[in-house]
Motif scaffolding. Sequence first.
Motif, short mmCIF file in Angstrom:
data_model
loop_
_atom_site.label_atom_id
_atom_site.label_comp_id
_atom_site.label_asym_id
_atom_site.label_seq_id
_atom_site.Cartn_x
_atom_site.Cartn_y
_atom_site.Cartn_z
N UNK A 79 -64.07 98.89 15.65
CA UNK A 79 -65.05 98.03 15.00
C UNK A 79 -64.56 96.61 14.76
N UNK A 80 -63.26 96.39 14.86
CA UNK A 80 -62.74 95.06 14.59
C UNK A 80 -62.97 94.13 15.78
N UNK A 81 -63.11 92.86 15.51
CA UNK A 81 -63.12 91.84 16.57
C UNK A 81 -61.72 91.27 16.63
N UNK A 82 -60.98 91.59 17.68
CA UNK A 82 -59.62 91.10 17.82
C UNK A 82 -59.63 89.60 18.09
N UNK A 83 -58.68 88.91 17.49
CA UNK A 83 -58.61 87.46 17.60
C UNK A 83 -57.69 87.06 18.76
N UNK A 84 -57.91 85.84 19.27
CA UNK A 84 -56.96 85.30 20.23
C UNK A 84 -55.70 84.89 19.49
N UNK A 85 -54.64 84.65 20.24
CA UNK A 85 -53.34 84.35 19.64
C UNK A 85 -53.32 82.91 19.14
N UNK A 86 -54.10 82.66 18.10
CA UNK A 86 -54.20 81.31 17.55
C UNK A 86 -53.49 81.20 16.22
N UNK A 87 -52.67 82.22 15.90
CA UNK A 87 -51.90 82.13 14.66
C UNK A 87 -50.99 80.91 14.73
N UNK A 88 -50.75 80.33 13.59
CA UNK A 88 -49.95 79.11 13.56
C UNK A 88 -48.77 79.31 12.65
#
Length: 389
Positions: A79-88
């Motif tokens: 159910x989660x929408x995985x994020x792109x690797x935009x962690x900073x």
Amino acid sequence: MLKIVATIFILFFGISSQAQCPYISGALMDAADVGLPAGEGKNEFIAFTTGSSSLAVNTFSVGYGTTTAANDMTIDGSTITWQTLAVSPAITNSAGTITNITSDSIPANTPVVILNSNNTISYDLATFGPNVYVLVYSSAGAGVSGYFASGRFANKSAPSGLRYFRVTAGACNNVVSYDKNAAGYSSIDGAGAKWNSSGSITYINTGSSGIVLPVNLISAKAYKEQEKTILEWKTSGNSSAVYFEIEKSKDGGWYRNLGIVNANPEHTIAEKAYSFIDQEESQGINLYRIHLIDFDGSQSYSPVLQLRERSQDGRTKIYPNPVLNELNIQNTNGELVSFCIYDLMGRLALHQNLTSGENVIDVAALASGTYMLKLNGNAKPESFKIIIH
């Protein structure tokens, strides 16, 4: 902001050919509160291995909790929408590649690191292997329950010290545990653990420095030269450090500042070398770390450097003094039989027999204050004033 390396985990990701199911292989349970916006919970992570079959990202869930259901915090891939690797700052892998995936599947026998999209630390995932998949989840919302930004994993309040991690995929349900009250577990920032495919645990912690090693800190070492302890370390030429604080400890819990070394601001130098001399005579085990302060106010630590110094003259040594939790009595000639600790009213506070060699005495139960330590044995009795914090 400094870029720092997650160095504590060598997670044996390639040895799971016999494991048919995915299994939890590591976790950082108590991260240092590093970066802006702050919040150590944002820096903690879970790692698992996919097992002997590929794994679609929408067919599993991972969780943490105080029961084997491990559902106090759940990240549900369906159910989660995985994020792109935009962690900073960015996540890297100097040993190979990182595949940031938001859909499709992950190959068999592949390490997977699950990060929070609000993470404030840059991890170099080199110790995880040459091919690492990274999944990034939002801190709250669909598919994530129970997120706690202040430090969910190790810091959750509960009567028991036992905690569980879970990974579930189809009929597979792997649960591993760790115990906050176990002898190997340390509540110092940097508490981590790794598990093999059978669920056997290894606790890992050398303080924050056990997890967060600045990328621009190339090396650090400590060694004896005559009566001096010399610390040497190197940084890369693009290091943005302003100064270094040299810290020393006996127990790994409380560090005191020995001095400050200013950083070389020159950016054209390929490597910058630094050193510091500790002139103190300090017997037994001594722990050192280098506290690096960056120009933007961010901070990090070197790995903990350990030296053991022994008495050369046969005299009794006690250390540290002042003492926090553990007092060391070095009975090198074996003539001491016992000791007594008295408060300033002359009342006996602690009595214990001694063995030859080094004795570690637990004084954590004694109230803070000044005491007299009397050593008894075949030789002339000795007395010391000690201060307990």
